[in-house]
Design an enzyme around this catalytic site. Structure first.
Site, PDB file in Angstrom:
ATOM      1  N   CYS A  71      38.611  -1.696 -15.757  1.00 12.33           N
ATOM      2  CA  CYS A  71      39.712  -2.976 -16.392  1.00 12.33           C
ATOM      3  C   CYS A  71      40.698  -2.340 -15.939  1.00 12.33           C
ATOM      4  CB  CYS A  71      39.161  -2.873 -18.074  1.00 12.33           C
ATOM      5  SG  CYS A  71      40.111  -4.138 -18.059  1.00 12.33           S
ATOM      6  N   HIS A 126      33.546  -4.575 -18.158  1.00 13.12           N
ATOM      7  CA  HIS A 126      33.480  -3.432 -19.008  1.00 13.12           C
ATOM      8  C   HIS A 126      32.063  -3.274 -18.785  1.00 13.12           C
ATOM      9  CE1 HIS A 126      36.929  -2.737 -21.029  1.00 13.12           C
ATOM     10  NE2 HIS A 126      37.221  -3.935 -20.819  1.00 13.12           N
ATOM     11  N   GLU A 179      30.276  -0.349 -18.886  1.00 12.12           N
ATOM     12  CA  GLU A 179      30.070   0.491 -20.334  1.00 12.12           C
ATOM     13  C   GLU A 179      29.453  -0.526 -21.765  1.00 12.12           C
ATOM     14  OE1 GLU A 179      34.162  -0.793 -21.815  1.00 12.12           O
ATOM     15  OE2 GLU A 179      33.502  -0.338 -19.970  1.00 12.12           O
TER      16      GLU A 179
END
Length: 236
Positions: free
Chosen positions: A115, A210, A212
């Site tokens: 990002c 993202h 994660e």
């Protein structure tokens, strides 16, 4: 064999509340280190440093680097006037992460930008950003999801050959690509969703979403694999 040691950049928040405390804190969502660990790496957190010249020294103790998401990069970094919708400058973090990116590129270190981290990678290589796009962030504090399409023949497409639904939360995007970068995935609206350096001996990738916040470890697993394979012979 020891696990590759992957550095992850962090946020600095002036007010972070936990238990009985409300203090300034250097932090990052747990998903970052959990994803690195799930992919076979060991994670270490890198708080901003007010001595950007120390970036190469810090990276000399690591095997790979993740530049995490976070607030908007100061548009002055890419020669633009500030859009009213752009967030406040994070001077120390901008300086530190751009220094880390530069040092990682100089050292040939495997690098993943996530990002903001992808945007910082683009800026570090002389690219620019669109300071506001609609449709990629819908509610404050809540991830959206949308499909991204890989560009055939790219490193990202080799890792994720199919169209994939990804978690997304951003309002800025790549405009002019930085030196040497190619776009390796797009959203349906044409927004650049991944960038990379195409040199096969140089593992550098940025994703606008993202990972994660997801369970797919293919991208981070490739970073960890590249970090494990890195030898002095591959350092540029």
């Amino acid at each position: 064999m020891p696990r590759p040691l992957i550095g992850i950049t962090t946020y600095v928040e002036e007010s972070a509340r936990y238990r009985v405390w409300d203090v300034a804190a250097s932090l990052v969502p747990c998903g970052y280190h959990e994803l690195v660990q799930a992919a076979g790496g060991a994670a270490v957190l890198l708080p901003p440093d007010d001595a950007p010249g120390a970036a190469a020294e810090v990276l000399g103790r690591l095997d790979g680097l993740v530049v995490a998401g976070g607030p908007d990069v100061d548009p002055a970094r890419y020669g633009a006037l500030r859009d009213p919708r752009t967030g406040p400058a994070q001077k120390v973090r901008d300086e530190w992460e751009l220094a880390l990116i530069g040092a990682a590129l100089d050292a040939g270190m495997p690098l993943l930008g996530i990002c903001r981290g992808m945007q910082a990678l683009n800026i570090a290589l002389g690219g620019t950003l669109v300071q506001h796009v609609d449709g990629h962030m819908h509610r404050p504090g809540v991830m959206s999801r949308h499909p991204v399409r890989p560009v055939p023949g790219t490193r990202y497409a080799a890792l994720v050959p199919e169209e994939a639904e990804v978690p997304t939360y951003h309002h800025q995007a790549v405009d002019r690509l930085g030196r040497g970068l190619v776009a390796s995935a797009h959203a349906v609206d044409g927004t650049v969703e991944a960038v990379e350096l195409p040199d096969p001996g140089w593992w550098v990738l940025g994703v606008q979403w993202h990972p994660e916040q997801d369970t797919d470890t293919r991208v981070v697993g490739a970073l960890v694999g590249a970090a494990a394979d890195r030898t002095p012979a591959t350092v540029r």
